[in-house]
Write a protein that holds these residues in place. Structure first.
Motif, PDB file in Angstrom:
ATOM      1  N   ALA A  48     -23.315   9.554  -0.951  1.00  0.00           N
ATOM      2  CA  ALA A  48     -23.398   9.903  -2.683  1.00  0.00           C
ATOM      3  C   ALA A  48     -21.392  10.672  -1.208  1.00  0.00           C
ATOM      4  CB  ALA A  48     -23.824  10.227  -3.183  1.00  0.00           C
ATOM      5  N   ALA A  49     -21.468  10.089  -0.519  1.00  0.00           N
ATOM      6  CA  ALA A  49     -20.818  11.333   0.172  1.00  0.00           C
ATOM      7  C   ALA A  49     -18.585  10.437  -0.363  1.00  0.00           C
ATOM      8  CB  ALA A  49     -20.308  11.596   2.388  1.00  0.00           C
ATOM      9  N   ASP A  50     -17.838  11.169  -0.431  1.00  0.00           N
ATOM     10  CA  ASP A  50     -16.177  11.072  -0.729  1.00  0.00           C
ATOM     11  C   ASP A  50     -15.773  10.285   0.403  1.00  0.00           C
ATOM     12  OD1 ASP A  50     -14.665  10.344  -2.167  1.00  0.00           O
ATOM     13  OD2 ASP A  50     -13.803  12.470  -2.382  1.00  0.00           O
ATOM     14  N   LEU A  51     -15.469   9.193   0.222  1.00  0.00           N
ATOM     15  CA  LEU A  51     -14.495   7.571   1.305  1.00  0.00           C
ATOM     16  C   LEU A  51     -12.933   8.407   0.114  1.00  0.00           C
ATOM     17  CD1 LEU A  51     -16.521   4.960   0.550  1.00  0.00           C
ATOM     18  CD2 LEU A  51     -16.564   6.664   2.805  1.00  0.00           C
ATOM     19  N   ASP A  52     -11.954   7.924   1.437  1.00  0.00           N
ATOM     20  CA  ASP A  52     -10.721   7.503   1.579  1.00  0.00           C
ATOM     21  C   ASP A  52     -10.484   6.927   0.846  1.00  0.00           C
ATOM     22  OD1 ASP A  52      -9.607  10.163   2.631  1.00  0.00           O
ATOM     23  OD2 ASP A  52      -9.397   9.709   4.642  1.00  0.00           O
ATOM     24  N   TYR A  53      -9.821   6.060  -0.697  1.00  0.00           N
ATOM     25  CA  TYR A  53      -9.471   4.870  -0.269  1.00  0.00           C
ATOM     26  C   TYR A  53      -8.239   5.393  -1.008  1.00  0.00           C
ATOM     27  CZ  TYR A  53     -10.671   7.755  -4.776  1.00  0.00           C
ATOM     28  OH  TYR A  53     -10.940   8.830  -6.191  1.00  0.00           O
ATOM     29  N   ARG A  54      -7.378   3.862  -1.276  1.00  0.00           N
ATOM     30  CA  ARG A  54      -6.378   4.244  -2.111  1.00  0.00           C
ATOM     31  C   ARG A  54      -5.527   2.588  -2.647  1.00  0.00           C
ATOM     32  NH1 ARG A  54      -3.873  -1.020  -0.218  1.00  0.00           N
ATOM     33  NH2 ARG A  54      -4.259  -1.297   1.608  1.00  0.00           N
ATOM     34  N   CYS A  55      -5.324   2.511  -4.058  1.00  0.00           N
ATOM     35  CA  CYS A  55      -5.615   1.414  -5.086  1.00  0.00           C
ATOM     36  C   CYS A  55      -4.826   0.308  -3.897  1.00  0.00           C
ATOM     37  CB  CYS A  55      -3.945   1.977  -5.937  1.00  0.00           C
ATOM     38  SG  CYS A  55      -3.876   3.271  -6.893  1.00  0.00           S
ATOM     39  N   LYS A  56      -5.358  -0.774  -4.884  1.00  0.00           N
ATOM     40  CA  LYS A  56      -4.599  -1.963  -4.493  1.00  0.00           C
ATOM     41  C   LYS A  56      -3.524  -2.667  -4.668  1.00  0.00           C
ATOM     42  CE  LYS A  56      -7.291  -6.764  -3.311  1.00  0.00           C
ATOM     43  NZ  LYS A  56      -8.585  -6.918  -3.029  1.00  0.00           N
ATOM     44  N   VAL A  57      -3.022  -2.951  -3.732  1.00  0.00           N
ATOM     45  CA  VAL A  57      -1.545  -3.242  -4.457  1.00  0.00           C
ATOM     46  C   VAL A  57      -0.966  -4.984  -4.180  1.00  0.00           C
ATOM     47  CG1 VAL A  57       1.328  -3.304  -4.152  1.00  0.00           C
ATOM     48  CG2 VAL A  57      -0.366  -1.313  -3.918  1.00  0.00           C
ATOM     49  N   PRO A  58      -1.656  -6.352  -5.111  1.00  0.00           N
ATOM     50  CA  PRO A  58      -2.208  -7.396  -4.866  1.00  0.00           C
ATOM     51  C   PRO A  58      -0.820  -8.181  -4.394  1.00  0.00           C
ATOM     52  CG  PRO A  58      -2.804  -6.867  -6.475  1.00  0.00           C
ATOM     53  CD  PRO A  58      -1.924  -5.627  -6.156  1.00  0.00           C
ATOM     54  N   GLU A  59       0.736  -7.708  -4.739  1.00  0.00           N
ATOM     55  CA  GLU A  59       1.743  -7.782  -4.165  1.00  0.00           C
ATOM     56  C   GLU A  59       1.941  -7.755  -2.706  1.00  0.00           C
ATOM     57  OE1 GLU A  59       2.033  -6.995  -8.166  1.00  0.00           O
ATOM     58  OE2 GLU A  59       1.027  -5.848  -6.134  1.00  0.00           O
ATOM     59  N   CYS A  60       1.643  -7.397  -2.313  1.00  0.00           N
ATOM     60  CA  CYS A  60       1.801  -6.114  -0.293  1.00  0.00           C
ATOM     61  C   CYS A  60      -0.063  -7.007   0.197  1.00  0.00           C
ATOM     62  CB  CYS A  60       2.620  -4.903  -0.181  1.00  0.00           C
ATOM     63  SG  CYS A  60       3.668  -4.880  -1.334  1.00  0.00           S
ATOM     64  N   GLU A  61      -0.988  -7.104  -0.270  1.00  0.00           N
ATOM     65  CA  GLU A  61      -2.020  -6.395   0.392  1.00  0.00           C
ATOM     66  C   GLU A  61      -2.016  -8.226   1.699  1.00  0.00           C
ATOM     67  OE1 GLU A  61      -3.740  -4.614   0.918  1.00  0.00           O
ATOM     68  OE2 GLU A  61      -3.542  -3.123  -1.164  1.00  0.00           O
ATOM     69  N   SER A  62      -2.262  -7.753   2.791  1.00  0.00           N
ATOM     70  CA  SER A  62      -2.409  -8.988   3.706  1.00  0.00           C
ATOM     71  C   SER A  62      -4.390  -9.227   3.620  1.00  0.00           C
ATOM     72  CB  SER A  62      -3.027  -8.316   4.946  1.00  0.00           C
ATOM     73  OG  SER A  62      -3.587  -7.013   5.444  1.00  0.00           O
ATOM     74  N   SER A  63      -4.537 -10.358   4.212  1.00  0.00           N
ATOM     75  CA  SER A  63      -6.042 -10.929   3.916  1.00  0.00           C
ATOM     76  C   SER A  63      -6.802 -10.624   5.516  1.00  0.00           C
ATOM     77  CB  SER A  63      -5.423 -12.410   3.633  1.00  0.00           C
ATOM     78  OG  SER A  63      -6.675 -13.061   3.029  1.00  0.00           O
ATOM     79  N   PRO A  64      -7.494 -10.258   5.322  1.00  0.00           N
ATOM     80  CA  PRO A  64      -8.398  -9.187   4.776  1.00  0.00           C
ATOM     81  C   PRO A  64      -7.444  -7.868   4.353  1.00  0.00           C
ATOM     82  CG  PRO A  64      -9.752  -9.256   6.112  1.00  0.00           C
ATOM     83  CD  PRO A  64      -8.698 -10.111   6.505  1.00  0.00           C
ATOM     84  N   PRO A  65      -7.096  -7.084   3.000  1.00  0.00           N
ATOM     85  CA  PRO A  65      -6.544  -5.768   2.971  1.00  0.00           C
ATOM     86  C   PRO A  65      -7.104  -4.848   3.838  1.00  0.00           C
ATOM     87  CG  PRO A  65      -7.198  -6.813   0.839  1.00  0.00           C
ATOM     88  CD  PRO A  65      -8.171  -7.389   2.034  1.00  0.00           C
ATOM     89  N   GLN A  66      -5.993  -4.217   4.252  1.00  0.00           N
ATOM     90  CA  GLN A  66      -5.659  -2.872   5.645  1.00  0.00           C
ATOM     91  C   GLN A  66      -5.269  -2.021   4.331  1.00  0.00           C
ATOM     92  OE1 GLN A  66      -7.312  -3.447   8.870  1.00  0.00           O
ATOM     93  NE2 GLN A  66      -7.472  -5.802   7.820  1.00  0.00           N
ATOM     94  N   PHE A  67      -6.937  -1.082   4.999  1.00  0.00           N
ATOM     95  CA  PHE A  67      -6.402   0.946   4.835  1.00  0.00           C
ATOM     96  C   PHE A  67      -5.108   1.115   4.977  1.00  0.00           C
ATOM     97  CE2 PHE A  67      -6.791   4.990   4.142  1.00  0.00           C
ATOM     98  CZ  PHE A  67      -7.452   5.053   3.194  1.00  0.00           C
ATOM     99  N   GLU A  68      -4.546   0.812   6.191  1.00  0.00           N
ATOM    100  CA  GLU A  68      -3.294   1.027   6.126  1.00  0.00           C
ATOM    101  C   GLU A  68      -2.103   0.788   5.292  1.00  0.00           C
ATOM    102  OE1 GLU A  68      -2.955   4.189   7.702  1.00  0.00           O
ATOM    103  OE2 GLU A  68      -5.078   4.617   8.124  1.00  0.00           O
ATOM    104  N   THR A  69      -1.074   1.189   4.447  1.00  0.00           N
ATOM    105  CA  THR A  69      -0.122   0.602   4.593  1.00  0.00           C
ATOM    106  C   THR A  69       1.492   0.363   4.967  1.00  0.00           C
ATOM    107  OG1 THR A  69       0.889   2.882   3.144  1.00  0.00           O
ATOM    108  CG2 THR A  69      -0.938   1.716   1.864  1.00  0.00           C
ATOM    109  N   ASP A  70       1.138   1.238   6.837  1.00  0.00           N
ATOM    110  CA  ASP A  70       2.490   1.411   6.988  1.00  0.00           C
ATOM    111  C   ASP A  70       3.874   1.488   6.020  1.00  0.00           C
ATOM    112  OD1 ASP A  70       0.973   0.165   9.227  1.00  0.00           O
ATOM    113  OD2 ASP A  70       0.908  -2.314   8.243  1.00  0.00           O
TER     114      ASP A  70
END
Length: 539
Positions: A48-70
């Motif tokens: 149950a350790a914490d993870l790095d995460y970010r909001c999903k932005v459908p307008e800019c996401e690639s398929s599949p979504p990548q964690f890095e936002t560049d």
């Protein structure tokens, strides 16, 4: 009946050898489930350790979504890596002018750095309380496990309780690895703690009751060191297998082998004698003597084989204690033993609160979390070693009191160390953990020596159950830093100091045989102080 007619198990253990081949073999079997209990007690820290995460932005996401936002993260997410909020979109395109520069809205979906923990599996982003609740519920499960295990142990035998609590986690733990929802996961986490957390206390009692007076400290600290090694092994395995489902299956599947313990582990002789099952106890004693290559005295053989002697001894003991009353009610009516119960309970709350509180705050240090956890676990071993060196030399009270006071001073001093001296802060933190580990292992031994055989496990379990209060509260100590950065350490220091002062109100038990009756337990407080106080028997 004369004193010579009383069967004294501690004297028999002297004849057998206080820590001979038979006891060593038994210990080797007992240590393996205890090592696994350390793993099961802390596995949720990684699952149950914490993870790095970010909001999903459908307008800019690639398929599949990548964690890095560049590039686009700078205009779509606050600070380029928003976890719970994102900028309000103005259009469906992904450009700098497609998002409002200041207005934000709550995120509804997330992209995780990896899928290793339940945070990603059950989508727990921005719900930190759900993640930390796992550890709290595990501690609550332990709270209920201790009296349940104690009842089974005192009623049906140490061996029965030990084997049940060693095998049960395998069933529930493997089931948890197939959880399909967060609710299912936390229910099984709590259930696993209830059915399996008693393996440490039951194994500790089973091992300790077959060890001679002068080897109790050594035997108890071997168990404590094994627990510390188990925690380090957990971190190593989690480091190699970070994905929580696979990790859980690898950790829990081996416990099914403990079913074979039914054929290799024998019942506690002391428990059998307390239940009047002299023939079974004698059989085990004769076997132990053969394994240890020791010859029992004719008087001991006579006492073990003469049914009349044994029955008269049990009847005289029953009469002395009050045959119509249960031993538990005799303890409750004893002001001496009840006062010990309250004092011991505070000790247990203190050691668990500080022990787990320091561990939780230590793993938040910078660097590799697996290495940090390993160091935090292994620093306990020197504390246990000091316990071995001091408890039999300087006595229980002086050793434990010193450990509490040194822990208190180190934690009081830690907040006043300048941030430039990080090495000194780390050293004081580790010193506090070392001392509280020493106190933790010593309190197990000392508490078990203050109560009679028939309720020893129950009393230890009650104190340990009270200690779970500290374990439940400990995960919340980081929240205190929002009010005052040093507040957790100041609270730790105050509690350690109070616990040390309370040692003045309890008797020394160095070289005293384990009491079998309430009167013997009470007599410890009034027994004259001698170099070797091994002859306290109340007829």
């Amino acid at each position: 009946m004369s004193q010579k007619e009383v069967l004294n198990l501690d004297s028999v253990l002297l004849e057998l050898g206080q820590f001979g081949r038979y006891q060593i073999r038994t210990y080797c079997f007992i240590l393996v489930p205890i090592l696994f209990s350390a793993i099961y007690n802390a596995q949720y820290i990684f699952a149950a350790a914490d993870l790095d995460y970010r909001c999903k932005v459908p307008e800019c996401e690639s398929s599949p979504p990548q964690f890095e936002t560049d590039v686009w993260g700078s205009w779509a997410l606050p600070d380029g890596a928003g976890q719970c909020e994102r900028y309000v979109p103005i259009s469906s395109t992904c450009s700098a002018d497609s998002f409002h520069p200041t207005d934000k809205k709550r995120c509804t979906s997330w992209v995780y750095q990896n899928e290793d923990t339940i945070v990603a599996t059950f989508d727990l982003a921005c719900e930190e309380w759900k993640r930390t609740l796992v550890g709290t519920l595990h501690s609550v499960g332990i709270f209920f496990a201790l009296p349940l295990t104690a009842y089974i142990s005192d009623s049906f035998g140490r061996r029965v309780a030990f084997i049940l609590t060693a095998v049960a986690p395998a069933v529930v733990g493997l089931a948890r690895s197939f959880s399909t929802s967060y609710i299912m996961y936390i229910i099984l986490e709590t259930l696993e703690a209830i059915v399996g957390s008693g393996v440490y206390s039951s194994g500790f009692i089973l091992a300790l009751e077959m060890v001679g007076i002068n080897r109790r400290v050594l035997g108890g600290n071997i168990i404590s060191c094994t627990f510390a090694v188990g925690q380090a092994i957990l971190a190593l395995v989690a480091w190699g297998i970070p994905e929580w489902r696979t990790l859980t299956r690898v950790l829990y599947a081996p416990s099914f082998i403990f079913l074979l313990y039914y054929f290799v582990i024998e019942e506690s002789v002391r428990w059998l004698l307390s239940k009047g099952r002299k023939a079974e106890a004698a059989k085990i004693i004769f076997k132990a003597a053969a394994v240890n290559k020791k010859k029992l005295s004719p008087e001991t053989i006579r006492q073990l084989t003469d049914e009349t002697v044994q029955v008269e001894e049990l009847n005289s003991t029953s009469a002395a204690e009050g045959k119509k009353e249960s031993v538990f009610w005799q303890v409750i009516k004893s002001k001496v033993l009840v006062s010990r119960l309250f004092i011991c309970s505070f000790w247990w709350i203190t050691v668990t609160f500080i022990y787990y509180g320091l561990s939780i705050n230590s793993v938040s240090l910078g660097g590799n979390r697996y290495v940090n956890y390993i160091l935090t676990a292994l620093v306990e071993i020197p504390g246990y070693g000091l316990s071995v060196l001091t408890l039999d030399r300087f006595g229980r009270k002086g050793s434990i009191m010193t450990a509490f006071f040194v822990c208190s001073v180190s934690l009081f001093g830690l907040p006043f160390i300048p941030s430039d001296y990080q090495w000194l802060q780390t050293s004081l933190n580790l010193l506090g953990k070392l001392c509280i580990s020493m106190a933790f292992s010593s309190i197990y031994i000392y508490t078990s020596e203050l109560y009679p055989t028939s309720v020893r496990h129950s009393m230890v379990a009650m104190c340990s159950m009270a200690g779970r209060v500290g374990q439940v509260i400990a995960p919340q100590t980081p929240l205190l830093m929002n009010y005052m950065a040093s507040l957790p350490y100041l609270i730790f220091g105050v509690m350690a100091a109070i616990a040390g002062l309370l040692m003045l109100l309890t008797p020394e038990t160095l070289h005293i045989q384990l009491p079998d009756t309430v009167k013997q337990a009470e007599a410890i407080a009034v027994a004259p102080r001698t170099k070797k106080r091994t002859d306290i028997i109340v007829d």
